[in-house]
Scaffold this motif. Sequence first.
Motif, mmCIF file in Angstrom:
data_model
loop_
_atom_site.group_PDB
_atom_site.id
_atom_site.type_symbol
_atom_site.label_atom_id
_atom_site.label_comp_id
_atom_site.label_asym_id
_atom_site.label_seq_id
_atom_site.Cartn_x
_atom_site.Cartn_y
_atom_site.Cartn_z
ATOM 1 N N ASN A 227 0.830 -1.208 0.000
ATOM 2 C CA ASN A 227 0.000 0.000 0.000
ATOM 3 C C ASN A 227 0.860 1.252 0.000
ATOM 4 N N ARG A 228 1.908 1.211 0.783
ATOM 5 C CA ARG A 228 2.772 2.374 0.922
ATOM 6 C C ARG A 228 3.511 2.669 -0.392
ATOM 7 N N ARG B 139 0.996 4.120 -3.742
ATOM 8 C CA ARG B 139 0.031 5.209 -3.605
ATOM 9 C C ARG B 139 -0.287 5.783 -4.982
ATOM 10 N N PRO B 140 -1.581 5.989 -5.279
ATOM 11 C CA PRO B 140 -1.943 6.519 -6.598
ATOM 12 C C PRO B 140 -1.365 7.923 -6.785
ATOM 13 N N ARG C 16 -9.731 9.954 -13.600
ATOM 14 C CA ARG C 16 -9.551 9.130 -12.405
ATOM 15 C C ARG C 16 -10.737 9.209 -11.448
ATOM 16 N N VAL D 127 -10.914 4.633 -2.263
ATOM 17 C CA VAL D 127 -9.665 4.879 -2.997
ATOM 18 C C VAL D 127 -9.945 4.849 -4.498
ATOM 19 N N GLY E 166 -7.228 10.867 -6.243
ATOM 20 C CA GLY E 166 -6.224 9.829 -6.060
ATOM 21 C C GLY E 166 -5.776 9.727 -4.614
ATOM 22 N N LEU E 167 -6.590 10.223 -3.714
ATOM 23 C CA LEU E 167 -6.260 10.123 -2.289
ATOM 24 C C LEU E 167 -6.675 8.747 -1.765
ATOM 25 N N GLN E 168 -6.231 8.452 -0.536
ATOM 26 C CA GLN E 168 -6.681 7.243 0.148
ATOM 27 C C GLN E 168 -7.552 7.692 1.314
ATOM 28 N N TYR F 63 0.274 13.056 2.972
ATOM 29 C CA TYR F 63 -0.559 12.254 2.077
ATOM 30 C C TYR F 63 -1.554 13.134 1.306
#
Lengths: 307, 437
Positions: A291-292, A295-296, B8, B371, B377-379, B398
């Motif tokens: 996951n790390r 990241r998109p 996206r 997601v 494109g963030l989580q 992030y």
Amino acid sequence: MEGSRLVISLSPHIRDKDTTQKIMFTVVLALIPVWAAATYFFGFNSIRLVLLSSITAVAAEAVIMVIRRQPVTAVLDGSALVTGMLLGLSLPPSLPSWMAVLGAVVAIVVGKQVFGGLGSNPFNPALVGRAFLVASFSKAMTTWTAPFTDTVTAATPLINQNAVSYSELFFGTTAGSLGETSALAILLGGIFLFYRGVLDYRIPVGFLGSAAVLMFLFGEDPIFHLLSGSLLLGAVFMATDMVTTPITPKGRWIFGIGCGVILVLIRLWGSLPEGLTYSILLMNAATPLINRWTRPRIFGQGVKTHE
Amino acid sequence: MLLKTFPRGGSDIPQRKEATKNKAIAVCPAPKRAVISVNQHIGTPCEPVVDVGDSVKIGQKIGESAAYISAPIHASVSGEVVGIEDYTVLDGTKARCIVIENDGLEQLYAGESSDYTKMSPQQIVLVIKDAGIVGMGGAGFPTHVKLSPAKPVDTVIINGAECEPYLTCDHRLMVQQPAAIIDGLKAMMKALGAKRGIIGIENNKPDAVKIMKNMADISADISVVPLKVKYPQGAEKQLIKAVLEREVPSGCLPAEVGCIVSNVHTAVSVTEAINQGIGLYQRVLTVSGSLIHDPRNVLVRIGTPIKQVIDFCGGMIKPPPVVIAGGPMTGKPIVDLSAPVVKCLSGILVLREDEIDFERNDPCIRCARCVDSCPIGLQPNFLADLCEKGLIETAEDYHIMDCIECGLCSFICPAYRGLCNSIKKGKTALKMKKSVG
């Protein structure tokens, strides 16, 4: 205003109708054809083990919820039922009942609740239960019976490769754990999950694809390997467990391919005939890292300004 | 033909526009008392320029600020100023409002009518500024500031996506007042020296697409782009990406990539301001939802109490309802029905309590739907978790500040977690921390 009360809600005020519970029961539904096939081939043993495992898993979850002073109604989310069914379907038909019960308890308590319950477990609970049983009762966990009998022991196709045809493997008339023998039933369930938006295609495609390609490169029969053992069951139902797999699209490819690589290594050079359980558990362990790393890209990051 | 959209994330969401999309705009009677907030825009609130006892006419300026990022306010009825006092506004807080008693004479302020073709770019910007025009899609950002960008702008995009469920006011304006939209667009293009105008419309409004295309054909420099129906298509940066293939860099304004985006209604208001020479005093909004007797699109004076607008639409079927200002994805709850209509209010929704999907905050099962659907494109699940734990610096790493607060993560979450609200709180905390230093 005329004594009327206004109800306050925060945005978004409407939500998608799909819930955790619906997702879990969709998986349960998808497992029905697998269970039906298992029952057709292995008779009462299939009913006995899957029911015992499922009931025990749900009961263990309920007990732990009481101990944790959480609402017991949480078991209605269906996640413990999914774990119990998956564990039951991964057991050999002749396994003693008490072992199935013990495995289900370990799956829920050690595999899931010690980490904080639903959503917090790093490893697939059903596979934790299964790994525990394999380590503790390796003889019973590797004794299979032939279909339509419950006494005649038989080797799985993975050990006795030349004894079975593709069609036997596809329809499931071979020895093996309850839910793994019928590729047809598993594919039916998988297609249903995909259609309902519960299954991300990347993991099973990456898993099966990499396993097939590697087997071919090492001079093995890739179709035989795809259809035999628990690969298909695991790739469709276990490697796709949402909780324990990556949340990024790229990460899911890496996860699936990684599972395939480890499975091939174990099947070809390991001391176990089957590598499914450990391939998925090892990749579960790698999930936070994946996951790390994957990241998109953030919209608007690294783009040049106009002109 | 493959419809354009942003690449996206995004998702289909319910539309629920049937109740009002084919209903012509109805005119809501002027209120007996107009309550006009000094703070209807992003930026510095206005100072009143009238006193209690003054008589005012429709469209007359009654408040302004010397600050650059601000927009003046105007009387929406003719009559006497009877109070300048704190009043409950849409979000339940108190704000200073100028209260005007309507004399029923409907006298218009004598403005100087003009024509954008005969005005200089500076004059156009000045008229728009004086008319108090702000982004009427909901943001409320002063339009004259947008029209004075730091970088050259070659394209003006009119946002006709209207991607929020229920809302149809922009749709109706495109169908009923296409000429005013084109004129407003051309005026803004002239103000900016932009060569190109684009009107982006979600393809669930084929009648609007057709009418706008017919109108736009008159001039070669304006085009209409039908867009795929996908939320949040109307988000500024997503719209720019869809129609122009340009990506606004993180943290920047659209002018960075040579364009500005303006709402359909804003364009109409620009035309009206130029043609009539008076301030913005009314707007069209959609009144809808299952508890509204007669859902419709209404032209309402700024400062009309919400209650009166609802009553004009046949009233509510049975309380207690949930009343929402704007659309159901990003709209805020209305806590007091005496609150007045403001410039950026695009809709009033009255829904049954059992139609609302409240936050439940079940455990996250990491299904990653948030997601997959995040247009940035963030989580979101991870960010929300960081915010709940107070780890806002990590959240900044992030890219929490890139969140556009579209609410899709919360919408899509099967555990009904309040992801977007947690992220909003984290963003606010981060901004506070930075401003303190």
